[in-house]
Motif scaffolding. Structure first.
Motif, mmCIF file in Angstrom:
data_model
loop_
_atom_site.group_PDB
_atom_site.id
_atom_site.type_symbol
_atom_site.label_atom_id
_atom_site.label_comp_id
_atom_site.label_asym_id
_atom_site.label_seq_id
_atom_site.Cartn_x
_atom_site.Cartn_y
_atom_site.Cartn_z
ATOM 1 N N PRO A 26 75.867 22.918 124.584
ATOM 2 C CA PRO A 26 76.817 23.931 125.033
ATOM 3 C C PRO A 26 76.777 25.170 124.140
ATOM 4 O O PRO A 26 76.296 25.122 122.998
ATOM 5 C CB PRO A 26 78.176 23.229 124.915
ATOM 6 C CG PRO A 26 77.964 22.210 123.842
ATOM 7 C CD PRO A 26 76.531 21.755 123.963
ATOM 8 N N GLU A 74 82.074 27.525 124.580
ATOM 9 C CA GLU A 74 82.436 26.299 125.300
ATOM 10 C C GLU A 74 82.898 25.226 124.319
ATOM 11 O O GLU A 74 83.854 24.490 124.588
ATOM 12 C CB GLU A 74 81.234 25.784 126.089
ATOM 13 C CG GLU A 74 80.715 26.732 127.162
ATOM 14 C CD GLU A 74 79.405 26.233 127.749
ATOM 15 O OE1 GLU A 74 79.209 25.006 127.838
ATOM 16 O OE2 GLU A 74 78.558 27.070 128.102
ATOM 17 N N GLU A 87 86.434 23.285 124.289
ATOM 18 C CA GLU A 87 86.487 21.825 124.432
ATOM 19 C C GLU A 87 87.200 21.171 123.253
ATOM 20 O O GLU A 87 87.975 20.224 123.428
ATOM 21 C CB GLU A 87 85.072 21.270 124.577
ATOM 22 C CG GLU A 87 84.432 21.601 125.922
ATOM 23 C CD GLU A 87 83.096 20.915 126.111
ATOM 24 O OE1 GLU A 87 82.937 19.782 125.617
ATOM 25 O OE2 GLU A 87 82.207 21.506 126.744
#
Length: 355
Positions: free
Chosen positions: A281, A285, A289
């Motif tokens: 990622p 991101e 997360e």
């Protein structure tokens, strides 16, 4: 950026005495310095070999990179420089970090850090790397490791040592391509085999290794262990039946209400260290997360009975809405929509107080 007299920095470090030495690497040493006004700073000096070669490229690169960035709570920021014209020696003056490195905290302290502190540090490092990657032009650190993550007086993590950093052009190619790959064994991306393979996902891999190190307190490379690589050891456990719980540092108990959070973060780390670069990622991101991992799957054992009691009374009065913000995923878990979580807590307290 302040220009310091070389002689004054010699005095500040007691002529770079061994007692002032706080860090040492392949490119040089870092000393604790006390300026004339009493301010504490860290002073980076080139290694003897680089001084003989009059090679200031690493310090020059670090100065250029840090000067191009705004001061940030996620970096060990630049304070100033010094240059001895007669000998061509150059010094870098940076913020002093009184609590040492993350490496020291994980591997050299008798008391292991709490789980909440580990998660806080992981998120701060992620934000630091995200800031670099979203700079214009973007910056690739190339040497993210626990020894290059420093801790300030409040134990906040800050990324340091930008001597190997590379800036990219808008075409994502390095502005000044490095002549060869660089980094630290154990943290170095196996896909980064030639200068053309360098990308922001090179840093993503190294960040993933650091997260595994934070959770397990195992070194990136454990000589004498099989497998020696933390990645090769941890990823199969994360993908196994227990979801990575066996990766966790056994010196400190993992509360049951944090197991979901740790599993979530380990899954992020496993994606970061994927052998397929395209599966990793982006740092933006990753930050999203990690934030989600830390606020969404939190159990509330202390409030569980109170919440269920209030909801039961509401059902009896037929006042509970058709769409609830409590979503139990397991019998023992309660998940809260944090956009309205504060309102719910106030309502629970009110119900408890007046019933």
């Amino acid at each position: 950026m302040e220009e310091f007299e070389y002689s004054k920095l010699q005095v500040a470090t007691n002529d770079f005495s061994l007692s002032a030495l706080i860090g040492k690497g392949s490119h040089g040493c870092v000393y604790k310095g006390v300026l004339g006004d009493g301010k504490l700073v860290a002073i980076k000096k080139q290694s003897i070999g680089l001084q003989i070669l009059q090679d200031n490229s690493k310090l020059d690169n670090e100065i250029q990179v840090l000067s191009s960035l705004h001061r940030s709570p996620y970096f060990v920021n630049l304070v100033g420089v010094s240059h001895d014209g007669s000998t061509q020696k150059k010094l870098l003056v940076i913020e002093f970090m009184p609590n040492g490195s993350l490496h020291d905290l994980l591997h050299n302290m008798s008391t292991p850090p709490s789980w909440s502190k580990r998660l806080h540090v992981a998120l701060q490092i992620a934000r630091a790397v995200q800031t670099l990657h979203e700079a214009r032009p973007s910056i690739i650190h190339r040497d993210i490791k626990s020894a290059n993550i420093m801790l300030d007086c409040n134990w906040n993590a800050k990324l340091a040592d930008f001597g190997l950093a590379v800036r990219q052009s808008e075409s994502t190619q390095p502005v000044n391509p490095p002549c060869r790959p660089a980094g630290t064994i154990g943290y170095l991306d196996p896909c980064y085999t030639t200068p053309s393979k360098l990308s922001t996902r090179t840093d993503v891999f190294s960040f993933g290794v650091v997260v595994l190190e934070i959770i397990s307190c195992r070194r990136a490379m454990e000589v004498g262990q099989e497998p020696a690589s933390i990645v090769e050891w941890a990823v199969p456990l994360i993908n196994g039946k227990r979801g990575g719980i066996d990766v966790c540092d056994t010196r400190i108990a993992l509360p049951g209400n944090m197991e979901g959070t740790i599993r979530c973060i380990l899954n992020v780390a496993a994606r970061c260290v994927s052998s397929k670069e395209e599966n990793r990622p982006l740092m933006a991101e990753i930050v999203t997360e990690l934030e989600s991992c830390m606020v969404r799957p939190i159990q509330y054992p202390v409030w569980q009975c109170l919440l269920r009691s209030v909801l039961t009374r509401r059902k009896k009065r037929k006042t509970i809405p058709t769409t609830t913000i409590i979503h139990p995923t397991h019998q023992a878990d309660i998940h809260v929509d944090h956009s309205r979580g504060k309102l719910l807590v106030r309502e629970v307290l009110a119900e408890v107080a007046f019933n």
